[in-house]
Design a protein around this motif. Structure first.
Motif, PDB file in Angstrom:
ATOM      1  N   TYR A 124      -5.554  -0.581   0.178  1.00 52.85           N
ATOM      2  CA  TYR A 124      -4.741  -1.393   1.081  1.00 52.85           C
ATOM      3  C   TYR A 124      -4.938  -0.978   2.536  1.00 52.85           C
ATOM      4  O   TYR A 124      -4.864  -1.819   3.435  1.00 52.85           O
ATOM      5  CB  TYR A 124      -3.262  -1.283   0.698  1.00 52.85           C
ATOM      6  CG  TYR A 124      -2.910  -2.121  -0.504  1.00 52.85           C
ATOM      7  CD1 TYR A 124      -2.546  -3.457  -0.366  1.00 52.85           C
ATOM      8  CD2 TYR A 124      -2.961  -1.582  -1.780  1.00 52.85           C
ATOM      9  CE1 TYR A 124      -2.230  -4.234  -1.461  1.00 52.85           C
ATOM     10  CE2 TYR A 124      -2.650  -2.349  -2.889  1.00 52.85           C
ATOM     11  CZ  TYR A 124      -2.287  -3.680  -2.730  1.00 52.85           C
ATOM     12  OH  TYR A 124      -1.995  -4.443  -3.823  1.00 52.85           O
TER      13      TYR A 124
ATOM     14  N   GLY B 154       0.811  -1.211   0.000  1.00 51.99           N
ATOM     15  CA  GLY B 154       0.000   0.000   0.000  1.00 51.99           C
ATOM     16  C   GLY B 154       0.845   1.261   0.000  1.00 51.99           C
ATOM     17  O   GLY B 154       0.555   2.223  -0.711  1.00 51.99           O
ATOM     18  N   LEU B 155       1.936   1.273   0.810  1.00 45.57           N
ATOM     19  CA  LEU B 155       2.824   2.439   0.829  1.00 45.57           C
ATOM     20  C   LEU B 155       3.557   2.595  -0.493  1.00 45.57           C
ATOM     21  O   LEU B 155       3.829   3.715  -0.942  1.00 45.57           O
ATOM     22  CB  LEU B 155       3.820   2.315   1.984  1.00 45.57           C
ATOM     23  CG  LEU B 155       3.219   2.386   3.395  1.00 45.57           C
ATOM     24  CD1 LEU B 155       4.303   2.145   4.446  1.00 45.57           C
ATOM     25  CD2 LEU B 155       2.542   3.731   3.623  1.00 45.57           C
ATOM     26  N   SER B 156       3.891   1.475  -1.133  1.00 45.17           N
ATOM     27  CA  SER B 156       4.610   1.532  -2.411  1.00 45.17           C
ATOM     28  C   SER B 156       3.719   2.054  -3.525  1.00 45.17           C
ATOM     29  O   SER B 156       4.158   2.846  -4.373  1.00 45.17           O
ATOM     30  CB  SER B 156       5.150   0.143  -2.776  1.00 45.17           C
ATOM     31  OG  SER B 156       6.017  -0.332  -1.765  1.00 45.17           O
ATOM     32  N   THR B 157       2.478   1.571  -3.539  1.00 49.53           N
ATOM     33  CA  THR B 157       1.563   1.954  -4.627  1.00 49.53           C
ATOM     34  C   THR B 157       0.715   3.164  -4.292  1.00 49.53           C
ATOM     35  O   THR B 157       0.054   3.714  -5.174  1.00 49.53           O
ATOM     36  CB  THR B 157       0.632   0.781  -4.966  1.00 49.53           C
ATOM     37  OG1 THR B 157      -0.132   0.435  -3.807  1.00 49.53           O
ATOM     38  CG2 THR B 157       1.431  -0.438  -5.404  1.00 49.53           C
ATOM     39  N   ARG B 158       0.696   3.588  -3.000  1.00 50.02           N
ATOM     40  CA  ARG B 158      -0.135   4.699  -2.550  1.00 50.02           C
ATOM     41  C   ARG B 158      -1.600   4.466  -2.922  1.00 50.02           C
ATOM     42  O   ARG B 158      -2.297   5.362  -3.388  1.00 50.02           O
ATOM     43  CB  ARG B 158       0.351   6.028  -3.141  1.00 50.02           C
ATOM     44  CG  ARG B 158       1.745   6.404  -2.689  1.00 50.02           C
ATOM     45  CD  ARG B 158       2.188   7.710  -3.262  1.00 50.02           C
ATOM     46  NE  ARG B 158       3.524   8.054  -2.824  1.00 50.02           N
ATOM     47  CZ  ARG B 158       4.186   9.157  -3.206  1.00 50.02           C
ATOM     48  NH1 ARG B 158       3.590  10.017  -4.018  1.00 50.02           N
ATOM     49  NH2 ARG B 158       5.401   9.396  -2.764  1.00 50.02           N
ATOM     50  N   ASN B 159      -2.025   3.243  -2.701  1.00 51.46           N
ATOM     51  CA  ASN B 159      -3.400   2.848  -3.019  1.00 51.46           C
ATOM     52  C   ASN B 159      -4.198   2.781  -1.719  1.00 51.46           C
ATOM     53  O   ASN B 159      -3.849   2.045  -0.805  1.00 51.46           O
ATOM     54  CB  ASN B 159      -3.401   1.491  -3.738  1.00 51.46           C
ATOM     55  CG  ASN B 159      -4.761   1.146  -4.313  1.00 51.46           C
ATOM     56  OD1 ASN B 159      -5.788   1.526  -3.762  1.00 51.46           O
ATOM     57  ND2 ASN B 159      -4.772   0.442  -5.426  1.00 51.46           N
ATOM     58  N   GLY B 160      -5.279   3.559  -1.647  1.00 52.87           N
ATOM     59  CA  GLY B 160      -6.073   3.613  -0.430  1.00 52.87           C
ATOM     60  C   GLY B 160      -6.762   2.317  -0.083  1.00 52.87           C
ATOM     61  O   GLY B 160      -7.120   2.083   1.079  1.00 52.87           O
TER      62      GLY B 160
END
Length: 724
Positions: A199, A191-197
Motif C-alpha cells: 500500500y 495499509g496502516l490497518s493491514t501493515r502491508n508494504g
C-alpha cells in the motif's frame, strides 16, 4: 503539407460579437514555422503564412521550431476587454504581438521561463488580455515554442466567457484531484490497518500519477514551483521519471515479480535503467528526453502487460485485476501518444484521456488490493480450519502414542538401569586401569631413577673400595717402618752408623713413593665420599615429599639436581648447555615440578639416542628466565623431532612415538597436567629431524585460594632447605 499560402485572406478575420460563445480559432489561423527560432516580428510579418488545413484543435506534434500563428480579430461587441486563451500548459513560451490600426505593436510574453507571478491573469493556461474597441481590427501574431508535443487549443472571448471555460477546467481537475486524494487516504488507512508494504508503494504511485496530470494541466507550476522556471521547464522530464519508477516499484511489490517471474523481473530492471537514461538525456535536451521517456513508457507498459499476463497464467488472482486496469490505462496512454503525434484528433475527450485512464486504473487497482486482502483472509481461514483439523488429529495420535510411550518408557527405563550399572562397573574398571597405568609410569620412572642413582653412587663407592686394600698395605708397611726405626735407634752404634742404616732402609722401602701413594689414595677416597654426598643431596632436592603443599623453590636448583640424577644417561656423549638467569623463587610443588624436568629430559635423551645411535653429537640446551611475573623454562634438544601432523597429540594420554614396550604414553600427559596444576602452560616447537623445544611458563606466585597460600613458616623452611 497541403496548406494554402495567404498574405491577407478574408477567412483569417475573426469576427467577435456578443451573440457567440468563446471562439475556437483553428479555421481562422495561418501558420509559419521558424526553424532558426530567432526571427524578429518585423521579419516574420514579411513571411508567407499557410492556413491550417484541418478542423478541430491545431496539433503540430513534436517540433523544435518556433511556430508563428497569425489571425485578424474584429471586435463587433460592446466589450472592449477581450482575452486570448491558449489552453496548453506544457508550452514553454508564448509571445503575443498585437498590431492595431495605427500600426503600433503591443507585446506580452508568458511561459515557463518566467516566474508565474508575472502573469496578468492567474491561471494555469496562457491568457493574454487584448484591449480592442468596438468595430476595431487588430492583427495578432502569436509565437509559441515547446520541447513537448505541440497542441494549440486557441480561443478568444470576453472575460466572462474565458473565465467560464477555465472554471470548467478547474472543476474537472478538482474532481480528479479529489478522487486521487480520496484514493490515497483510503489506501493509507488500509495499509496502516493491514501493515502491508504494498500500500505504501501504491500511495506513492497514486501521488506521482496525480502529480503528472497536475503538471500536464499547469497546476503544478501554478501551485508548487511558481518561482522556479528551471523546474517548470524540466518538470515534463522529472515528474514522469519519478512516476515511472513509482509504477515499477508498485508492480514489483504487488505482483512479486522477483518470485513469480524471476527471469522477466530482470527485464523490468532494464526498463528502470532506460528511465534513468531518459532522465539524463532530458536534463541535457528536454525535447529529446521527452520523446525518449514517452517511448520508454509505451514499450515498458507493453512489457509489463506481458509479465502480468504470465503471472496471471500461474493462477495469481491479483494479476487479473492488475491486467484489466493496466490494459485500460495502456489504451488511454496509446490514445494520448497518438494524439500527440497527430494521428487521432485533439478534442475535449482526448484532452483529458490520461486523467480518465488514471482514475479508472487507480480504482481498479484499489479493488485489486482489497481483493487480495479478501483472498488472504479466506486463505487464512482455510489454513486455520486445516490447522484445527490437523491439531485434532494430532491430539488423537498423541493420546494413542502416550499409551505406547509409557510402556516403552518403562521398558527403556529398566534397560537404562542395567546399562547404567554396566557403565558404572566399566568406569570403576577404567579408573583402576588408569591408576595402574599411572603407577606403572611412576614405577618406570622410579626404576630408571634408581638405575641412574645406583650407577652414579657405584662409581665413587667402587673407587673407595678399590683404594682400601693398597691403603691398608701401605699403613702396614708404615707400622713396620716404625718398628725398624725403633730397633735401629736402640742399637749400640754410633749416630752416623744409625743414620746410614736408616737411609739404607728408606731406600729399600722407597719411602717417598709410599707417602705419595698414601696421599693419592686418601684423596681418591675423599673425592668418592664427596661425590656420594653430592648425589645424596641432589636426590634429597629431587625427591621432595611435600607434594600437597605449595613451597618456594629454586627452579635452577631443581634442574641441576635432575641432571645429577640422570648423569649416567648422557655422560661423555651428550653436551648439556645451561643458561640460567637470576630468577625468583617459584611458588610450586617442587617434587612434581622435578618430575616434569625428569620426563622432559628423559624424552630428550631418547630422541638424541634415536638420531645419533649412542655416538657423539647430541646437545641439550636448558634455559631459564623471568618476564612479566612468569618464569620460563626451555628444554631444547637436537634429536629426531616430531612430525607436524603428530604435534597436537603429544600431550594426549597413551600417545607415544616409542616402540611397543618402551613407553606407556603417559609421560607428557602427566607433564601437561602438572604444569596446569601450577596455573602454567607448556608449548612445543618442533621440526622433524631437527629436534624439539618444550617451553614451560608458570607464575612465580600462585593466585589461588587461602588453602593453597604460602605460609610464613613454609617460606622460612624453604629458604633453610635451599641454603643447605
Amino acid at each position: 503539407m497541403g496548406y494554402t499560402n495567404v498574405r491577407d485572406n478574408h477567412d483569417n478575420i475573426v469576427y467577435f460579437d456578443n451573440t457567440e460563445h468563446n471562439i475556437l480559432l483553428n479555421r481562422h489561423i495561418s501558420l509559419y514555422k521558424d526553424p532558426s527560432r530567432s526571427l524578429p516580428i518585423q521579419a516574420v510579418q514579411k513571411q508567407v503564412f499557410t492556413v491550417y488545413p484541418k478542423d478541430g484543435i491545431i496539433n503540430l506534434g513534436a517540433t523544435k521550431d518556433n511556430v508563428w500563428l497569425k489571425f485578424t480579430l474584429q471586435n463587433n461587441s460592446n466589450d472592449e476587454n477581450l482575452y486570448l486563451l491558449l489552453q496548453q500548459a506544457t508550452i514553454d513560451e508564448a509571445v503575443i504581438f498585437v498590431e492595431d490600426a495605427k500600426g503600433e505593436i503591443l507585446i506580452d510574453t508568458l511561459g515557463k521561463y518566467k516566474p508565474f507571478e508575472q502573469r496578468k491573469v492567474y491561471a494555469p493556461d496562457y491568457i493574454f488580455p487584448i484591449d480592442l474597441k468596438k468595430d476595431s481590427i487588430a492583427h495578432i501574431y502569436l509565437c509559441v515554442s515547446s520541447n513537448d508535443q505541440m497542441q494549440l487549443p486557441l480561443y478568444v472571448g470576453s472575460e466572462k466567457q474565458i473565465l467560464a471555460k477555465m472554471s470548467t477546467k478547474n472543476l474537472l481537475f478538482g474532481l480528479y484531484a479529489g478522487a486521487v486524494l480520496i484514493m490515497m487516504l483510503y489506501n493509507l488507512f488500509i495499509g496502516l490497518s493491514t501493515r502491508n508494504g504494498s500500500y505504501i508503494y501504491y500511495i506513492v504511485y497514486i501521488f506521482t500519477v496525480g502529480l503528472t496530470q497536475a503538471m500536464f494541466q499547469g497546476y503544478a507550476y501554478m501551485y508548487l514551483w511558481p518561482n522556479s522556471p528551471w523546474m517548470a521547464s524540466r518538470s515534463s522530464i522529472i515528474i514522469p521519471f519519478f512516476s515511472g519508477l513509482a509504477t515499477i516499484a508498485f508492480i514489483k511489490t504487488f505482483l512479486h515479480t522477483k518470485t513469480n517471474t524471476p527471469k522477466l523481473d530482470k527485464g523490468i530492471n532494464v526498463i528502470i535503467l532506460c528511465y534513468f537514461v531518459g532522465l539524463l538525456v532530458g536534463l541535457v535536451d528536454v525535447f529529446l528526453g521527452t520523446i525518449v521517456l514517452q517511448t520508454m513508457a509505451s514499450l515498458g507498459i507493453i512489457y509489463v502487460l506481458y509479465v502480468v499476463n504470465q503471472i496471471r497464467k500461474k493462477g495469481y488472482r491479483p494479476a487479473v485485476f492488475f491486467l484489466i486496469a493496466f490494459t485500460l490505462f495502456f489504451t488511454c496512454v496509446i490514445a494520448f501518444v497518438l494524439r500527440n503525434f497527430n494521428i487521432i484528433p485533439y478534442n475535449a475527450f482526448t484532452a483529458y484521456i490520461l486523467e480518465i485512464g488514471s482514475i479508472v486504473e487507480i480504482s481498479l487497482l484499489s479493488f485489486a488490493l482489497a481483493d487480495r486482502i479478501n483472498f488472504y483472509r479466506k486463505e487464512k481461514e482455510a489454513s486455520q480450519a486445516q490447522a484445527l483439523r490437523i491439531s485434532q488429529e494430532n491430539a488423537r495420535i498423541i493420546r494413542e502414542q502416550n499409551v505406547l510411550l509409557e510402556t516403552e518408557v518403562d521398558k527403556r527405563t529398566k534397560d537404562l538401569k542395567k546399562t547404567n550399572e554396566s557403565l558404572n562397573e566399566a568406569m570403576y574398571n577404567l579408573k583402576q586401569a588408569q591408576a595402574h597405568l599411572v603407577e606403572s609410569e611412576k614405577l618406570a620412572s622410579l626404576g630408571m631413577l634408581t638405575a641412574g642413582i645406583a650407577h652414579e653412587i657405584n662409581n665413587p663407592i667402587n673407587f673407595v673400595t678399590a683404594s682400601i686394600k693398597p691403603l691398608s698395605r701401605d699403613v702396614d708397611q708404615l707400622i713396620e717402618t716404625l718398628l725398624v726405626i725403633e730397633k735401629i735407634a736402640l742399637k749400640d752404634i754410633s749416630i752416623e752408623e744409625k743414620i746410614a742404616e736408616l737411609e739404607h732402609y728408606k731406600e729399600d722401602i722407597d719411602l717417598s713413593f709410599l707417602k705419595e701413594e698414601i696421599k693419592s689414595l686418601l684423596k681418591g677416597i675423599q673425592e668418592g665420599a664427596f661425590r656420594t654426598a653430592e648425589i645424596v643431596k641432589s636426590l634429597r632436592v629431587f625427591s621432595r615429599v611435600d607434594e600437597d603443599d605449595l613451597k618456594l623453590a629454586d627452579v635452577n636448583l631443581g634442574l641441576e639436581s635432575t641432571l645429577v640424577i640422570l648423569n649416567s644417561m648422557f655422560k661423555d656423549r651428550i653436551q648439556i648447555k645451561r643458561h640460567y638467569d637470576e630468577i625468583p623463587y617459584v611458588e610450586c610443588f617442587p617434587g612434581k615440578l622435578n618430575q616434569v624436568f625428569l620426563n622432559l629430559l628423559t624424552n630428550a635423551f631418547y630422541a638424541i639416542d634415536e638420531k645419533f645411535k649412542g655416538k657423539q653429537g647430541g646437545k641439550i640446551t636448558i634455559r631459564t628466565y623471568y618476564k612479566e611475573d612468569l618464569v620460563y623454562i626451555s628444554i631444547k634438544d637436537n634429536g629426531i623431532g616430531i612430525k607436524e601432523e603428530l604435534k597436537n597429540k603429544v600431550f594426549d594420554p597413551f600417545f607415544t612415538t616409542k616402540d611397543v614396550g618402551e613407553g606407556t604414553g603417559l609421560g607428557l600427559a602427566i607433564v601437561s597436567q602438572t604444569v596446569a596444576k601450577h596455573n602454567g602452560t607448556i608449548s612445543l616447537l618442533t621440526e622433524e629431524d631437527k629436534g624439539c623445544e618444550f617451553i614451560i611458563k608458570i607464575p612465580a606466585v600462585q593466585s589461588q585460594s587461602s588453602d593453597n597460600s604460602v605460609k610464613g613458616e613454609d617460606i622460612q623452611s624453604g629458604e633453610q632447605f635451599l641454603s643447605k
